[in-house]
Design an enzyme around this catalytic site. Structure first.
Site, PDB file in Angstrom:
ATOM      1  N   HIS A  78       5.525 -31.492   8.959  1.00  0.00           N
ATOM      2  CA  HIS A  78       4.422 -30.153   9.105  1.00  0.00           C
ATOM      3  C   HIS A  78       4.088 -30.244   7.621  1.00  0.00           C
ATOM      4  O   HIS A  78       2.734 -28.765   7.816  1.00  0.00           O
ATOM      5  CB  HIS A  78       5.962 -29.505   8.499  1.00  0.00           C
ATOM      6  CG  HIS A  78       7.199 -29.450   9.428  1.00  0.00           C
ATOM      7  ND1 HIS A  78       6.336 -29.126  10.741  1.00  0.00           N
ATOM      8  CD2 HIS A  78       8.077 -29.990   9.916  1.00  0.00           C
ATOM      9  CE1 HIS A  78       7.430 -28.854  12.049  1.00  0.00           C
ATOM     10  NE2 HIS A  78       8.744 -29.382  11.570  1.00  0.00           N
ATOM     11  N   HIS A 127       8.425 -25.119   8.583  1.00  0.00           N
ATOM     12  CA  HIS A 127       7.723 -25.261   8.736  1.00  0.00           C
ATOM     13  C   HIS A 127       5.859 -25.248   9.167  1.00  0.00           C
ATOM     14  O   HIS A 127       4.829 -26.118   8.468  1.00  0.00           O
ATOM     15  CB  HIS A 127       7.077 -25.290  10.613  1.00  0.00           C
ATOM     16  CG  HIS A 127       8.575 -25.222  10.979  1.00  0.00           C
ATOM     17  ND1 HIS A 127       9.224 -25.470  12.668  1.00  0.00           N
ATOM     18  CD2 HIS A 127       9.992 -26.276  11.009  1.00  0.00           C
ATOM     19  CE1 HIS A 127      10.130 -26.461  13.309  1.00  0.00           C
ATOM     20  NE2 HIS A 127      10.688 -26.673  12.112  1.00  0.00           N
ATOM     21  N   ASP A 157       1.050  -0.973   0.057  1.00  0.00           N
ATOM     22  CA  ASP A 157       0.244   0.212  -0.070  1.00  0.00           C
ATOM     23  C   ASP A 157       0.973   1.194   0.099  1.00  0.00           C
ATOM     24  O   ASP A 157       2.307   1.031  -0.644  1.00  0.00           O
ATOM     25  CB  ASP A 157      -0.700   0.424   1.339  1.00  0.00           C
ATOM     26  CG  ASP A 157       0.037   0.178   2.655  1.00  0.00           C
ATOM     27  OD1 ASP A 157       0.893   0.552   2.521  1.00  0.00           O
ATOM     28  OD2 ASP A 157      -1.245   0.549   3.206  1.00  0.00           O
ATOM     29  N   CYS A 178       3.688  -2.984   3.903  1.00  0.00           N
ATOM     30  CA  CYS A 178       1.976  -2.434   4.819  1.00  0.00           C
ATOM     31  C   CYS A 178       3.251  -1.567   5.522  1.00  0.00           C
ATOM     32  O   CYS A 178       3.732  -2.029   5.602  1.00  0.00           O
ATOM     33  CB  CYS A 178       1.290  -2.262   4.732  1.00  0.00           C
ATOM     34  SG  CYS A 178       0.337  -3.502   6.159  1.00  0.00           S
ATOM     35  N   THR A 186       2.445  -1.986   8.849  1.00  0.00           N
ATOM     36  CA  THR A 186       3.190  -2.906   9.853  1.00  0.00           C
ATOM     37  C   THR A 186       2.933  -3.918   9.540  1.00  0.00           C
ATOM     38  O   THR A 186       3.599  -5.448   9.792  1.00  0.00           O
ATOM     39  CB  THR A 186       1.495  -3.410  11.442  1.00  0.00           C
ATOM     40  OG1 THR A 186       0.395  -3.188  10.604  1.00  0.00           O
ATOM     41  CG2 THR A 186       1.499  -1.336  11.681  1.00  0.00           C
TER      42      THR A 186
HETATM   43  C1  RB5 Z   1      -1.383   2.920   6.809  1.00  0.00           C
HETATM   44  O1  RB5 Z   1      -1.569   4.239   7.807  1.00  0.00           O
HETATM   45  C2  RB5 Z   1      -1.488   1.316   7.705  1.00  0.00           C
HETATM   46  O2  RB5 Z   1      -2.525   1.348   7.936  1.00  0.00           O
HETATM   47  C3  RB5 Z   1      -1.441  -0.153   7.106  1.00  0.00           C
HETATM   48  O3  RB5 Z   1      -0.275   0.235   5.524  1.00  0.00           O
HETATM   49  C4  RB5 Z   1      -0.942  -1.139   7.776  1.00  0.00           C
HETATM   50  O4  RB5 Z   1      -0.284  -0.752   8.346  1.00  0.00           O
HETATM   51  C5  RB5 Z   1      -2.208  -1.912   7.617  1.00  0.00           C
HETATM   52  O5  RB5 Z   1      -2.403  -2.599   8.604  1.00  0.00           O
END
Ligand code: RB5
Length: 142
Positions: free
Chosen positions: A133, A98, A8, A65, A67
Protein backbone atom coordinates in the site's frame (compact mmCIF):
# COMPACT_ATOMS: atom_id res chain seq x y z
CA UNK A 1 -2.84 12.78 19.09
CA UNK A 2 -2.27 16.18 17.56
CA UNK A 3 -5.35 16.80 15.43
CA UNK A 4 -6.75 19.62 13.33
CA UNK A 5 -10.40 20.29 12.58
CA UNK A 6 -12.29 22.71 10.33
CA UNK A 7 -15.72 23.16 8.84
CA UNK A 8 -17.87 25.50 6.85
CA UNK A 9 -21.19 26.86 8.14
CA UNK A 10 -23.01 23.58 7.39
CA UNK A 11 -20.57 21.67 9.55
CA UNK A 12 -20.06 24.26 12.26
CA UNK A 13 -22.37 22.77 14.91
CA UNK A 14 -20.95 19.29 14.41
CA UNK A 15 -17.38 20.65 14.44
CA UNK A 16 -17.93 22.25 17.83
CA UNK A 17 -19.29 19.02 19.29
CA UNK A 18 -16.58 16.87 17.70
CA UNK A 19 -13.90 19.23 19.00
CA UNK A 20 -15.34 19.02 22.52
CA UNK A 21 -15.38 15.22 22.30
CA UNK A 22 -11.79 15.01 21.05
CA UNK A 23 -10.54 17.35 23.79
CA UNK A 24 -12.34 15.21 26.38
CA UNK A 25 -10.52 12.17 24.96
CA UNK A 26 -7.20 13.90 25.63
CA UNK A 27 -6.30 14.91 22.08
CA UNK A 28 -4.80 18.25 21.16
CA UNK A 29 -7.02 19.98 18.62
CA UNK A 30 -6.18 22.92 16.36
CA UNK A 31 -9.39 24.63 15.19
CA UNK A 32 -9.08 26.30 11.76
CA UNK A 33 -12.64 27.65 11.81
CA UNK A 34 -15.22 28.54 10.76
CA UNK A 35 -16.45 30.30 13.88
CA UNK A 36 -20.19 30.58 13.28
CA UNK A 37 -23.09 29.41 11.15
CA UNK A 38 -22.70 32.42 8.85
CA UNK A 39 -22.40 31.34 5.23
CA UNK A 40 -18.79 30.88 4.14
CA UNK A 41 -16.65 29.15 1.50
CA UNK A 42 -15.38 25.67 2.39
CA UNK A 43 -12.14 25.77 0.29
CA UNK A 44 -10.72 28.46 2.59
CA UNK A 45 -11.06 26.23 5.63
CA UNK A 46 -9.87 23.10 3.86
CA UNK A 47 -6.72 24.92 2.79
CA UNK A 48 -6.05 26.19 6.32
CA UNK A 49 -6.42 22.67 7.74
CA UNK A 50 -4.11 21.13 5.13
CA UNK A 51 -1.42 23.66 6.01
CA UNK A 52 -1.41 22.43 9.63
CA UNK A 53 -0.88 18.85 8.48
CA UNK A 54 1.83 19.70 5.99
CA UNK A 55 3.74 21.82 8.51
CA UNK A 56 3.67 18.97 11.03
CA UNK A 57 1.47 20.66 13.64
CA UNK A 58 -1.16 17.92 13.27
CA UNK A 59 -0.97 14.27 12.27
CA UNK A 60 -4.56 13.83 11.11
CA UNK A 61 -7.38 16.19 10.19
CA UNK A 62 -11.17 16.25 10.20
CA UNK A 63 -13.12 18.42 7.74
CA UNK A 64 -16.87 18.86 8.01
CA UNK A 65 -19.22 20.43 5.49
CA UNK A 66 -22.75 19.59 4.35
CA UNK A 67 -21.80 16.48 2.38
CA UNK A 68 -18.08 16.15 3.10
CA UNK A 69 -17.55 16.15 -0.66
CA UNK A 70 -16.62 19.79 -1.28
CA UNK A 71 -14.12 19.63 1.57
CA UNK A 72 -12.58 16.44 0.16
CA UNK A 73 -12.27 17.97 -3.30
CA UNK A 74 -10.55 21.03 -1.89
CA UNK A 75 -8.21 19.08 0.40
CA UNK A 76 -7.15 16.66 -2.32
CA UNK A 77 -5.83 19.58 -4.39
CA UNK A 78 -3.09 20.04 -1.79
CA UNK A 79 0.10 17.99 -2.23
CA UNK A 80 0.69 15.66 0.67
CA UNK A 81 -3.00 15.47 1.54
CA UNK A 82 -5.03 12.31 1.10
CA UNK A 83 -8.63 13.13 1.97
CA UNK A 84 -11.64 10.81 1.90
CA UNK A 85 -15.32 11.20 2.62
CA UNK A 86 -16.10 8.72 5.38
CA UNK A 87 -19.69 7.68 5.97
CA UNK A 88 -19.48 3.96 6.74
CA UNK A 89 -17.34 1.69 8.90
CA UNK A 90 -15.62 -0.31 6.15
CA UNK A 91 -14.54 2.67 4.04
CA UNK A 92 -13.36 4.59 7.08
CA UNK A 93 -11.23 1.68 8.32
CA UNK A 94 -9.70 0.77 4.98
CA UNK A 95 -9.05 4.27 3.73
CA UNK A 96 -6.74 4.60 6.74
CA UNK A 97 -5.28 1.09 6.41
CA UNK A 98 -4.72 1.12 2.65
CA UNK A 99 -4.68 4.76 1.47
CA UNK A 100 -2.98 6.27 4.53
CA UNK A 101 -5.68 8.91 4.42
CA UNK A 102 -4.70 11.86 6.58
CA UNK A 103 -7.90 13.90 6.31
CA UNK A 104 -11.32 12.49 7.14
CA UNK A 105 -14.24 14.39 5.57
CA UNK A 106 -17.69 14.21 7.12
CA UNK A 107 -21.08 15.32 5.82
CA UNK A 108 -22.94 16.93 8.67
CA UNK A 109 -26.14 16.84 6.61
CA UNK A 110 -25.59 13.17 5.81
CA UNK A 111 -25.08 11.55 9.19
CA UNK A 112 -25.88 12.12 12.83
CA UNK A 113 -23.32 13.00 15.42
CA UNK A 114 -23.40 9.56 17.02
CA UNK A 115 -22.23 7.84 13.84
CA UNK A 116 -19.74 10.62 13.13
CA UNK A 117 -18.05 10.08 16.52
CA UNK A 118 -17.95 6.30 16.03
CA UNK A 119 -16.35 6.70 12.60
CA UNK A 120 -13.87 9.24 13.97
CA UNK A 121 -12.75 6.63 16.53
CA UNK A 122 -12.26 4.10 13.72
CA UNK A 123 -10.30 6.66 11.70
CA UNK A 124 -8.03 7.66 14.57
CA UNK A 125 -7.37 4.11 15.73
CA UNK A 126 -6.67 2.35 12.44
CA UNK A 127 -2.99 2.30 11.45
CA UNK A 128 -1.67 2.41 7.89
CA UNK A 129 -0.68 -1.11 6.81
CA UNK A 130 2.27 -0.01 4.67
CA UNK A 131 3.86 -2.68 2.45
CA UNK A 132 2.34 -2.80 -1.02
CA UNK A 133 0.00 0.00 0.00
CA UNK A 134 2.94 2.31 0.61
CA UNK A 135 4.07 1.78 -2.99
CA UNK A 136 0.63 2.80 -4.23
CA UNK A 137 0.38 5.81 -1.95
CA UNK A 138 3.81 6.93 -3.14
CA UNK A 139 2.53 6.67 -6.71
CA UNK A 140 -0.30 9.03 -5.74
CA UNK A 141 2.23 11.52 -4.40
CA UNK A 142 4.29 11.30 -7.60
C1 RB5 B 1 -23.08 24.45 1.82
O1 RB5 B 1 -24.39 24.77 1.53
C2 RB5 B 1 -22.68 23.14 1.15
O2 RB5 B 1 -22.67 23.29 -0.23
C3 RB5 B 1 -21.33 22.69 1.65
O3 RB5 B 1 -21.38 22.56 3.02
C4 RB5 B 1 -20.83 21.36 1.16
O4 RB5 B 1 -21.79 20.37 1.29
C5 RB5 B 1 -20.18 21.35 -0.14
O5 RB5 B 1 -19.68 20.31 -0.60
Amino acid sequence: MNLVIASDHAGYAMKENVKKYLLEQGHKVIDCGTDSEASCDYPIFAKALCKEINNGAAELGILICGTGIGMSMAANKVKGIRAAVCSDYFSTKFTRAHNNTNVMCIGARVMGEGLALELIEVFLNTPFEGGKHLRRVNMLED
